[in-house]
Design an enzyme around this catalytic site. Structure first.
Site, mmCIF file in Angstrom:
data_model
loop_
_atom_site.group_PDB
_atom_site.id
_atom_site.type_symbol
_atom_site.label_atom_id
_atom_site.label_comp_id
_atom_site.label_asym_id
_atom_site.label_seq_id
_atom_site.Cartn_x
_atom_site.Cartn_y
_atom_site.Cartn_z
ATOM 1 N N ARG A 7 -69.128 83.490 -11.186
ATOM 2 C CA ARG A 7 -70.328 83.291 -11.042
ATOM 3 C C ARG A 7 -70.823 84.175 -10.308
ATOM 4 O O ARG A 7 -70.326 84.408 -9.185
ATOM 5 C CB ARG A 7 -70.495 81.867 -10.759
ATOM 6 C CG ARG A 7 -70.258 81.264 -9.555
ATOM 7 C CD ARG A 7 -70.145 79.792 -8.977
ATOM 8 N NE ARG A 7 -70.464 79.358 -7.878
ATOM 9 C CZ ARG A 7 -70.665 78.139 -7.226
ATOM 10 N NH1 ARG A 7 -71.206 76.952 -7.573
ATOM 11 N NH2 ARG A 7 -69.985 77.633 -5.831
ATOM 12 N N ASN A 14 -79.414 78.265 -7.782
ATOM 13 C CA ASN A 14 -78.834 78.013 -6.816
ATOM 14 C C ASN A 14 -77.923 78.046 -6.163
ATOM 15 O O ASN A 14 -77.379 79.726 -6.058
ATOM 16 C CB ASN A 14 -77.256 77.056 -8.220
ATOM 17 C CG ASN A 14 -76.291 76.000 -7.399
ATOM 18 O OD1 ASN A 14 -76.776 75.307 -7.067
ATOM 19 N ND2 ASN A 14 -74.662 76.320 -7.004
ATOM 20 N N GLU A 15 -78.127 78.330 -5.105
ATOM 21 C CA GLU A 15 -77.530 78.931 -3.899
ATOM 22 C C GLU A 15 -76.967 80.496 -3.962
ATOM 23 O O GLU A 15 -76.532 81.573 -4.072
ATOM 24 C CB GLU A 15 -75.484 78.894 -3.402
ATOM 25 C CG GLU A 15 -75.900 77.146 -3.076
ATOM 26 C CD GLU A 15 -74.238 76.993 -2.410
ATOM 27 O OE1 GLU A 15 -73.424 77.890 -2.890
ATOM 28 O OE2 GLU A 15 -73.880 75.812 -1.934
ATOM 29 N N GLU A 50 -76.655 69.070 -1.429
ATOM 30 C CA GLU A 50 -75.238 69.468 -1.233
ATOM 31 C C GLU A 50 -74.406 68.914 -0.005
ATOM 32 O O GLU A 50 -74.729 69.028 1.015
ATOM 33 C CB GLU A 50 -74.100 70.337 -1.969
ATOM 34 C CG GLU A 50 -74.906 70.802 -3.365
ATOM 35 C CD GLU A 50 -74.004 72.339 -3.767
ATOM 36 O OE1 GLU A 50 -73.070 72.300 -3.147
ATOM 37 O OE2 GLU A 50 -75.020 72.619 -4.946
ATOM 38 N N TRP A 108 -62.384 75.104 -1.373
ATOM 39 C CA TRP A 108 -62.528 77.227 -1.244
ATOM 40 C C TRP A 108 -62.365 77.279 0.275
ATOM 41 O O TRP A 108 -62.307 78.254 0.721
ATOM 42 C CB TRP A 108 -64.057 77.257 -1.655
ATOM 43 C CG TRP A 108 -65.442 76.287 -1.619
ATOM 44 C CD1 TRP A 108 -65.645 75.435 -1.535
ATOM 45 C CD2 TRP A 108 -65.985 76.447 0.387
ATOM 46 N NE1 TRP A 108 -66.639 74.451 -0.833
ATOM 47 C CE2 TRP A 108 -66.601 75.285 0.583
ATOM 48 C CE3 TRP A 108 -65.566 76.970 1.562
ATOM 49 C CZ2 TRP A 108 -67.265 75.569 1.843
ATOM 50 C CZ3 TRP A 108 -66.138 76.628 2.644
ATOM 51 C CH2 TRP A 108 -66.980 75.564 2.636
ATOM 52 N N GLU A 143 -62.930 74.516 -9.596
ATOM 53 C CA GLU A 143 -63.356 73.513 -8.127
ATOM 54 C C GLU A 143 -62.637 72.214 -8.668
ATOM 55 O O GLU A 143 -63.133 71.175 -7.994
ATOM 56 C CB GLU A 143 -64.943 73.426 -7.944
ATOM 57 C CG GLU A 143 -65.225 74.643 -7.593
ATOM 58 C CD GLU A 143 -66.805 74.550 -7.524
ATOM 59 O OE1 GLU A 143 -67.336 75.189 -6.374
ATOM 60 O OE2 GLU A 143 -67.546 73.405 -8.301
ATOM 61 N N LYS A 144 -62.093 72.131 -9.568
ATOM 62 C CA LYS A 144 -61.264 70.577 -9.854
ATOM 63 C C LYS A 144 -60.631 70.242 -8.751
ATOM 64 O O LYS A 144 -60.074 68.500 -8.951
ATOM 65 C CB LYS A 144 -60.552 71.033 -10.468
ATOM 66 C CG LYS A 144 -58.843 72.314 -10.287
ATOM 67 C CD LYS A 144 -57.524 72.243 -11.779
ATOM 68 C CE LYS A 144 -56.741 73.163 -12.252
ATOM 69 N NZ LYS A 144 -57.724 74.485 -12.106
ATOM 70 N N PHE A 145 -59.995 70.518 -7.077
ATOM 71 C CA PHE A 145 -60.038 69.836 -6.802
ATOM 72 C C PHE A 145 -60.966 69.752 -5.470
ATOM 73 O O PHE A 145 -60.318 69.142 -4.488
ATOM 74 C CB PHE A 145 -58.656 70.531 -5.731
ATOM 75 C CG PHE A 145 -57.547 71.024 -6.905
ATOM 76 C CD1 PHE A 145 -56.472 69.414 -7.177
ATOM 77 C CD2 PHE A 145 -56.539 71.485 -7.382
ATOM 78 C CE1 PHE A 145 -55.389 69.334 -8.336
ATOM 79 C CE2 PHE A 145 -55.608 71.689 -8.509
ATOM 80 C CZ PHE A 145 -54.849 70.802 -8.898
ATOM 81 N N HIS A 146 -62.088 69.626 -5.263
ATOM 82 C CA HIS A 146 -63.450 69.398 -4.780
ATOM 83 C C HIS A 146 -63.167 68.184 -4.985
ATOM 84 O O HIS A 146 -63.786 67.471 -6.297
ATOM 85 C CB HIS A 146 -64.700 70.107 -4.783
ATOM 86 C CG HIS A 146 -64.898 70.320 -4.197
ATOM 87 N ND1 HIS A 146 -66.350 69.170 -3.982
ATOM 88 C CD2 HIS A 146 -66.227 71.366 -3.921
ATOM 89 C CE1 HIS A 146 -67.068 69.469 -3.603
ATOM 90 N NE2 HIS A 146 -66.834 70.256 -2.556
HETATM 91 C C1 GAL Z 1 -71.643 75.517 -3.617
HETATM 92 C C2 GAL Z 1 -72.093 75.445 -5.288
HETATM 93 C C3 GAL Z 1 -71.560 74.196 -5.625
HETATM 94 C C4 GAL Z 1 -70.007 74.576 -5.484
HETATM 95 C C5 GAL Z 1 -69.890 73.792 -4.373
HETATM 96 C C6 GAL Z 1 -68.587 73.350 -3.829
HETATM 97 O O1 GAL Z 1 -71.186 76.537 -3.157
HETATM 98 O O2 GAL Z 1 -73.592 75.345 -4.776
HETATM 99 O O3 GAL Z 1 -72.058 74.521 -7.273
HETATM 100 O O4 GAL Z 1 -69.421 75.425 -6.001
HETATM 101 O O5 GAL Z 1 -70.395 74.575 -3.500
HETATM 102 O O6 GAL Z 1 -68.670 72.788 -2.549
#
Ligand code: GAL
Length: 681
Positions: free
Chosen positions: A120, A158-159, A316, A324, A364-367
């Site tokens: 991304r 975003n970010e 968030e 991550w 991010e499936k394990f988030h």
């Molecule tokens: C942020 C982001 C989200 C998602 C999240 C995961 O960096 O805005 O899209 O990736 O972290 O922790």
């Protein structure tokens, strides 16, 4: 566009209380799941979701296709179920067709390699094709949904800069030159500022000026060029944000935000914060940190400071593990609510998460999420429902602000960039760990702190910490000295005030910017090797940094008793006007540091918001004109008793002088009989 101080109040007014929810990515799920989503959102008390952050490819599947129908349905569905929407402009990550069609818009690294799409944010922030495409998409969405009754907030991209903080492509080089021309006016001035007489770097033509791309092996690019590159790149991301925010401003009336990332080095958020209606933040626990909850508080205090004390929004955080970090530690029972309420205590008008429903596919499936893979028969879901209830019970705090702390820590991105440039006396010296150490000492005493821009207004604070602020301009140095003269107490730590805004050393003895204020003159830095320590005259030990110095008007509090600088002052205090200027020239051991902090807080008369707080209990007060609320978070493993009187909102119980907080528990007490309205300090 400039910040709208009431921006967040406009959102909470529409919500009727604090915000609760998170990123909602319905495009990842079949429509039948959407119905389940809204049912569960209602069950959890969710009232705000961020929609469309990564929807560009779904909205524009190809350069000439525009398919917003599904988004119409999502917004209508949300509205039908009384869930408000923070609508994203969907520009966070351009789809593969975009970078295929505009290869020059791709991100290029410092060695000249083009980065591919497939993750991304793989774009160059200076690309005119990218800017045109973002403005177009933001404009389409703004026109279509400006009047949609579900939309209460706009979320630009975003970010910013999370994965593409610096792009070294040719378009960036051209933009960098234009920026430099505007900053310096002439090549002569640039040569002067960059000190190009050194190493035969003089520029005779603007076309010769480059970004600090990868240079010859084991060498260093010009430091002022690097510093300007950080400045320029931060500004390019802000310009990219404004490119969309200006389009929104022409069509929408709702407030506009973009989400920050706490202490994120590449972006000067002081500057960014001027251009958002709502300061919003993403804050993720670092599992390997010894005190992650302290970092949560620090990040929240930074956001409140960026918002100039006005309400802001936690955009968030995570219900449990992220995906991550090297080891993605799950949150312990109760930790999610503690983290959320720490943010609310410090001025956030709610708690949002990434993301609503855990993905089945993708990176991010394990988030973690509000709805985990396990579904609703899970601890996380039960805690999510409970937190929804808590936030509802706290509706009355919406619109209140945090009692102003007596301490400010100076935090300047420019000084951070400067201090961490290469070829310095020691790589172990940086403002980030210094600021953390001071913050940590304050947090453990339940003393709050604001962060201050070096040009910010210091009146109202009693103690100002200047942690390793290597670079400072004349105006900021003069303002600090004037504030001390009026009676403030400042504590300046080593490697502060060394260079001007061009990264040129201030001559005549360090620290040139604060020499008179501190009454100290340093002849030479003597950094220590890792693992080595020296003794001070009070028997304590110190590491990292020492100096050959002498006092001019200051008094030495301690001197070096051993090591290469034995006999030199280590910690000093100088009376300056009605105030005091302290200097800490080394890294003190824990006991000596703690006792210095106690001395300074005592001298400045700064205390915790409540007398008699048990150790390990965080206490923060929010207030409005008529009422005050005390947030209490028990970070210990034991039950504690807190002397407070009023009504506890989470348990809906009267508290008559003594509140029992269970291990890890949180309480919010509407206080009885406090002198509200009197601003403190
Ligand atoms: C942020 C982001 C989200 C998602 C999240 C995961 O960096 O805005 O899209 O990736 O972290 O922790």
């Amino acid at each position: 566009m400039t910040r709208r101080p009431q921006g967040m109040q406009e959102v909470t007014a529409r919500l009727g209380g604090l915000a609760y929810g998170g990123d909602y990515n319905p495009e990842q799920w079949p429509r039948e799941v959407w119905l389940d989503d809204v049912r569960l959102m209602r069950e959890a008390g969710v009232n705000l979701v961020t929609v469309g952050v990564f929807s560009w490819a779904r909205l524009q599947p190809g350069p000439d296709r525009w398919e917003p129908g599904w988004l119409d349905d999502v917004l209508d569905l949300m509205h039908e179920h009384e869930i408000a929407v923070d609508l994203a402009t969907a520009t966070a990550s351009p789809p593969p067709w975009f970078t295929t069609r505009f290869p020059a818009a791709a991100l290029v690294d410092e060695s000249g390699a083009r980065r591919g799409h497939g993750a991304r944010q793989a774009y160059c922030p200076s690309s005119s094709d990218l800017r045109a495409a973002c403005a177009d998409l933001a404009g389409r969405l703004a026109q279509r949904y400006a009047e949609h009754p579900a939309v209460v907030l706009w979320h630009v991209s975003n970010e910013y800069a999370c994965h593409n903080w610096h792009c070294y492509c040719d378009a960036s080089a051209t933009a960098f030159r234009a920026w430099l021309e505007a900053r310096y006016g002439s090549l002569e001035a640039l040569n002067q500022a960059w000190g190009t007489a050194f190493w035969s770097q003089g520029y005779g033509d603007w076309a010769e000026v480059l970004p600090p791309r990868a240079v010859s092996y084991n060498s260093f690019a010009n430091p002022t060029q690097q510093l300007d590159w950080w400045r320029f790149s931060s500004g390019e991301h802000l310009a990219l944000y404004r490119n969309e925010a200006d389009v929104l401003a022409a069509h929408v009336t709702q407030p506009v935000t973009t989400n920050f990332m706490s202490f994120f080095k590449p972006l000067d958020y002081w500057e960014f914060a001027e251009h958002v209606d709502v300061v919003s933040n993403d804050d993720y626990l670092i599992g390997a940190d010894p005190r992650p909850d302290e970092l949560t508080a620090m990040s929240a205090d930074l956001m409140r400071s960026l918002a100039a004390g006005d309400p802001w929004l936690l955009m968030e955080h995570s219900t449990s593990a992220v995906n991550w970090q090297p080891h993605n530690v799950a949150k312990a029972p109760g930790q999610m609510a503690r983290n959320s309420l720490q943010h609310v205590a410090r001025g956030s008008e709610g708690a949002l998460f990434f993301q609503w429903r855990a993905s089945r596919a993708g990176a991010e499936k394990f988030h973690s999420a509000l709805v985990p893979h396990a579904g609703t028969d899970s601890r996380v879901w039960r805690e999510v429902v409970e937190l929804g209830g808590h936030l509802k019970a706290l509706a009355e705090v919406a619109g209140s602000t945090v009692e102003r702390p007596g301490v400010a820590i100076v935090h300047d991105w420019q000084a951070w960039w400067g201090a961490e440039l290469d070829s310095h006396p020691s790589r172990d010296v940086s403002p980030a760990p210094q600021a953390r150490r001071w913050y940590s000492a304050l947090w453990s005493r339940s003393v709050g702190a604001d962060f201050a821009h070096p040009h910010g207004d210091l009146d109202g604070y009693r103690l100002v910490v200047v942690p390793c602020q290597y670079l400072v301009d004349d105006a900021a140095a003069a303002a600090l000295a004037a504030w001390v003269e009026r009676g403030g107490i400042a504590v300046v730590t080593y490697f502060s005030g060394i260079v001007d805004e061009h990264d040129h050393v201030r001559l005549g003895g360090y620290p040139g910017a604060h020499r008179d204020l501190l009454g100290v003159r340093i002849e030479e830095f003597v950094p220590l090797l890792p693992g080595s320590a020296v003794e001070l005259s009070d028997g304590s030990r110190a590491t990292t940094w020492t100096e050959h110095a002498r006092t001019t008007t200051a008094e030495a509090v301690t001197t070096y008793a051993s090591g290469p600088t034995a006999g030199s002052p280590a910690v000093t205090v100088n009376r300056h006007g009605r105030g005091q200027a302290w200097y800490v020239g080394t890294e003190l051991d824990d006991d000596a540091f703690a006792s210095l902090v106690d001395t300074l807080l005592g001298a400045a008369d700064v205390v915790a918001p409540l007398a008699g707080l048990p150790p390990g209990v965080e206490a923060v007060r929010r207030r409005d004109d008529a009422t005050s609320w005390l947030f209490l978070v028990n970070h210990t493993d034991a039950s504690v008793e807190v002397p407070v009187e009023g009504h506890e909102l989470l348990g809906d119980l009267a508290v008559a002088g003594r509140l029992t907080l269970r291990p890890g528990g949180v309480a919010v007490v509407r206080e009885t009989d406090r002198d509200v309205g009197a601003s403190s300090p």
